[in-house]
Write an enzyme that holds these catalytic residues in place. Sequence first.
Site, mmCIF file in Angstrom:
data_model
loop_
_atom_site.group_PDB
_atom_site.id
_atom_site.type_symbol
_atom_site.label_atom_id
_atom_site.label_comp_id
_atom_site.label_asym_id
_atom_site.label_seq_id
_atom_site.Cartn_x
_atom_site.Cartn_y
_atom_site.Cartn_z
ATOM 1 N N THR A 125 0.832 -1.206 0.000
ATOM 2 C CA THR A 125 0.000 0.000 0.000
ATOM 3 C C THR A 125 0.866 1.257 0.000
ATOM 4 O O THR A 125 1.995 1.249 0.512
ATOM 5 C CB THR A 125 -0.907 -0.005 1.256
ATOM 6 N N ASP A 126 0.306 2.353 -0.508
ATOM 7 C CA ASP A 126 1.034 3.632 -0.457
ATOM 8 C C ASP A 126 1.184 4.132 0.983
ATOM 9 O O ASP A 126 2.006 5.003 1.260
ATOM 10 C CB ASP A 126 0.331 4.695 -1.313
ATOM 11 N N GLU A 127 0.389 3.550 1.904
ATOM 12 C CA GLU A 127 0.436 4.052 3.285
ATOM 13 C C GLU A 127 1.777 3.778 3.959
ATOM 14 O O GLU A 127 2.101 4.383 4.977
ATOM 15 C CB GLU A 127 -0.729 3.474 4.102
ATOM 16 N N TYR A 150 -1.330 -0.426 11.159
ATOM 17 C CA TYR A 150 -1.592 -1.098 9.870
ATOM 18 C C TYR A 150 -0.427 -0.865 8.910
ATOM 19 O O TYR A 150 0.177 -1.806 8.386
ATOM 20 C CB TYR A 150 -2.898 -0.587 9.243
ATOM 21 N N LYS A 154 2.499 -3.394 7.263
ATOM 22 C CA LYS A 154 2.689 -3.589 5.818
ATOM 23 C C LYS A 154 4.135 -3.236 5.423
ATOM 24 O O LYS A 154 4.736 -3.899 4.577
ATOM 25 C CB LYS A 154 1.703 -2.721 5.019
HETATM 26 P P1 NAD Z 1 -9.900 -6.929 2.767
HETATM 27 O O1 NAD Z 1 -9.810 -6.613 4.227
HETATM 28 O O2 NAD Z 1 -11.162 -6.600 2.024
HETATM 29 O O3 NAD Z 1 -9.634 -8.483 2.540
HETATM 30 C C1 NAD Z 1 -8.630 -9.188 3.193
HETATM 31 C C2 NAD Z 1 -8.798 -10.674 2.900
HETATM 32 O O4 NAD Z 1 -7.714 -11.383 3.530
HETATM 33 C C3 NAD Z 1 -10.090 -11.268 3.455
HETATM 34 O O5 NAD Z 1 -10.691 -12.124 2.505
HETATM 35 C C4 NAD Z 1 -9.628 -12.049 4.679
HETATM 36 O O6 NAD Z 1 -10.462 -13.167 4.987
HETATM 37 C C5 NAD Z 1 -8.231 -12.479 4.248
HETATM 38 N N1 NAD Z 1 -7.354 -12.748 5.398
HETATM 39 C C6 NAD Z 1 -7.127 -11.932 6.459
HETATM 40 N N2 NAD Z 1 -6.289 -12.532 7.334
HETATM 41 C C7 NAD Z 1 -5.965 -13.732 6.781
HETATM 42 C C8 NAD Z 1 -5.115 -14.793 7.180
HETATM 43 N N3 NAD Z 1 -4.449 -14.744 8.350
HETATM 44 N N4 NAD Z 1 -4.997 -15.862 6.373
HETATM 45 C C9 NAD Z 1 -5.667 -15.937 5.196
HETATM 46 N N5 NAD Z 1 -6.494 -14.965 4.775
HETATM 47 C C10 NAD Z 1 -6.639 -13.881 5.558
HETATM 48 O O7 NAD Z 1 -8.657 -6.213 2.103
HETATM 49 P P2 NAD Z 1 -8.529 -5.484 0.692
HETATM 50 O O8 NAD Z 1 -9.014 -4.105 0.820
HETATM 51 O O9 NAD Z 1 -9.062 -6.373 -0.364
HETATM 52 O O10 NAD Z 1 -6.939 -5.406 0.563
HETATM 53 C C11 NAD Z 1 -6.194 -6.467 -0.041
HETATM 54 C C12 NAD Z 1 -4.715 -6.123 0.002
HETATM 55 O O11 NAD Z 1 -4.482 -4.912 -0.711
HETATM 56 C C13 NAD Z 1 -4.177 -5.910 1.411
HETATM 57 O O12 NAD Z 1 -2.897 -6.494 1.486
HETATM 58 C C14 NAD Z 1 -4.105 -4.392 1.546
HETATM 59 O O13 NAD Z 1 -3.068 -4.025 2.430
HETATM 60 C C15 NAD Z 1 -3.783 -3.991 0.117
HETATM 61 N N6 NAD Z 1 -4.251 -2.641 -0.274
HETATM 62 C C16 NAD Z 1 -5.541 -2.261 -0.051
HETATM 63 C C17 NAD Z 1 -5.960 -0.998 -0.481
HETATM 64 C C18 NAD Z 1 -7.398 -0.560 -0.299
HETATM 65 O O14 NAD Z 1 -7.717 0.590 -0.625
HETATM 66 N N7 NAD Z 1 -8.315 -1.410 0.177
HETATM 67 C C19 NAD Z 1 -5.062 -0.144 -1.116
HETATM 68 C C20 NAD Z 1 -3.749 -0.574 -1.325
HETATM 69 C C21 NAD Z 1 -3.362 -1.834 -0.907
HETATM 70 P P1 TYD Z 2 -10.389 4.551 4.907
HETATM 71 O O1 TYD Z 2 -11.432 4.187 3.896
HETATM 72 O O2 TYD Z 2 -10.432 3.916 6.252
HETATM 73 O O3 TYD Z 2 -8.977 4.333 4.212
HETATM 74 P P2 TYD Z 2 -7.480 4.779 4.728
HETATM 75 O O4 TYD Z 2 -7.546 5.188 6.138
HETATM 76 O O5 TYD Z 2 -6.734 3.496 4.562
HETATM 77 O O6 TYD Z 2 -7.050 5.865 3.808
HETATM 78 O O7 TYD Z 2 -10.445 6.127 5.127
HETATM 79 C C1 TYD Z 2 -10.298 7.011 4.036
HETATM 80 C C2 TYD Z 2 -10.283 8.421 4.600
HETATM 81 O O8 TYD Z 2 -11.576 8.703 5.151
HETATM 82 C C3 TYD Z 2 -9.305 8.603 5.742
HETATM 83 O O9 TYD Z 2 -8.764 9.925 5.666
HETATM 84 C C4 TYD Z 2 -10.156 8.467 6.995
HETATM 85 C C5 TYD Z 2 -11.499 9.025 6.550
HETATM 86 N N1 TYD Z 2 -12.694 8.419 7.180
HETATM 87 C C6 TYD Z 2 -13.676 9.238 7.727
HETATM 88 O O10 TYD Z 2 -13.574 10.477 7.714
HETATM 89 N N2 TYD Z 2 -14.779 8.643 8.289
HETATM 90 C C7 TYD Z 2 -14.927 7.287 8.338
HETATM 91 O O11 TYD Z 2 -15.944 6.803 8.884
HETATM 92 C C8 TYD Z 2 -13.917 6.467 7.746
HETATM 93 C C9 TYD Z 2 -14.039 4.970 7.768
HETATM 94 C C10 TYD Z 2 -12.812 7.081 7.171
#
Ligand code: NAD
Ligand code: TYD
Length: 336
Positions: A125-127, A150, A154
């Site tokens: 992630t970019d975070e 988090y 990562k």
């Molecule tokens: P999500 O939380 O929707 O899904 C996570 C999945 O991983 C779930 O299906 C869960 O059951 C599985 N999981 C969790 N712990 C596990 C374990 N111990 N063993 C096996 N499976 C397990 O997450 P997402 O939003 O789909 O993100 C997927 C990946 O992309 C993550 O690595 C996240 O860090 C990365 N990512 C997410 C975003 C975003 O905006 N959501 C952006 C950049 C990177």
């Molecule tokens: P989020 O979707 O949790 O993603 P991330 O924290 O990984 O960027 O949050 C996106 C942005 O929205 C973040 O600046 C936090 C803010 N946020 C709110 O203001 N209210 C909310 O209820 C949530 C979940 C997030």
Amino acid sequence: MPRLFVTGGCGFIGSNFIRQLLNSDPNVHITNFDALTYAGNLANLADVANNPRYSFVKGDITNRADVMTALEENADGLIHFAAESHVDRSILDSGPFVRTNVIGTQVLLDAARAKKVKRYVQVSTDEVYGSLGATGLFTESTPLSPNSPYSASKAAADMLVMSYVHTFGMDAVITRCSNNYGPYHFPEKLIPLFITNLMNDRQVPVYGDGMQIRDWIYVTDHARGVEAAWRNGKHGEVYNFGGRCEMLNIRLTELLLELLGKPKSLIKYVQDRPGHDRRYAIDCSKAERELGWQPLVKFEVGLKDTIAWYQANQAWVNQVRSGEYLKYYETQYGTR
Ligand code: NAD
Ligand code: TYD
């Protein structure tokens, strides 16, 4: 006949990735290894469950024996999506984040080495780069400076991956993407939480002053990026993906109200997230140059499609909100 081992395929991005790849490559075979935590939902892939090129294995990435049993020798790729992914949860309890994101990654790296997996893809992630000021963009050489449990977990995982590249010559690549949105997004993150609240005329909690900035990308664009990194990325490289779409949280909230035809009185300013990162924005020119990748979905189009998806899939929303989906495994596969 590429054979892929995908972790976390029942989550938001993993499920979109699997669906997209099964549809776009008629030769690919995918094993989806997922623990089905609160964020993992079998219903996210119900439409491909009977595809002969797809199989599901319930398992935890921190369980070495389960991973070794499920991972086949010489797989063409291990695409690692599985993670604890929600910043707010990591503030409440960082334990599961260190366990899954750090130890789970270490287990997968060892398994990939032992089974001679051809390429390992770490979906990061970019975070991990921390927070930006008013100007500038994250590039692949921006130093890692994570601020939340988090993002720290990562970043630790990314460092382990790079150590396996350096020490063992492992063929691995890392992808770092900005905030995703789209169908099957668990309604605890901003966009799906706000859409589903507003659909029910509930208020939406804006943290702090709402002046934080995120760079939004449609989930299928990210999924294409991960595929491109697996197929065409260079050994040991990092690739950033982003939507070139920076937006203030409050502006995004107003846009959602507008698109759903709801009044501004549904905005509720609440206490800020501790340690809240102010701004994320990605320079994705390396992926554009070296992988021939580009974000394709315009934000206005993607956001409208996402709203339409949540409106058309009220049963999915109700199942997720009530926790009913957690019982789905039993009806499909027996006792959980
Ligand atoms: P999500 O939380 O929707 O899904 C996570 C999945 O991983 C779930 O299906 C869960 O059951 C599985 N999981 C969790 N712990 C596990 C374990 N111990 N063993 C096996 N499976 C397990 O997450 P997402 O939003 O789909 O993100 C997927 C990946 O992309 C993550 O690595 C996240 O860090 C990365 N990512 C997410 C975003 C975003 O905006 N959501 C952006 C950049 C990177
Ligand atoms: P989020 O979707 O949790 O993603 P991330 O924290 O990984 O960027 O949050 C996106 C942005 O929205 C973040 O600046 C936090 C803010 N946020 C709110 O203001 N209210 C909310 O209820 C949530 C979940 C997030």
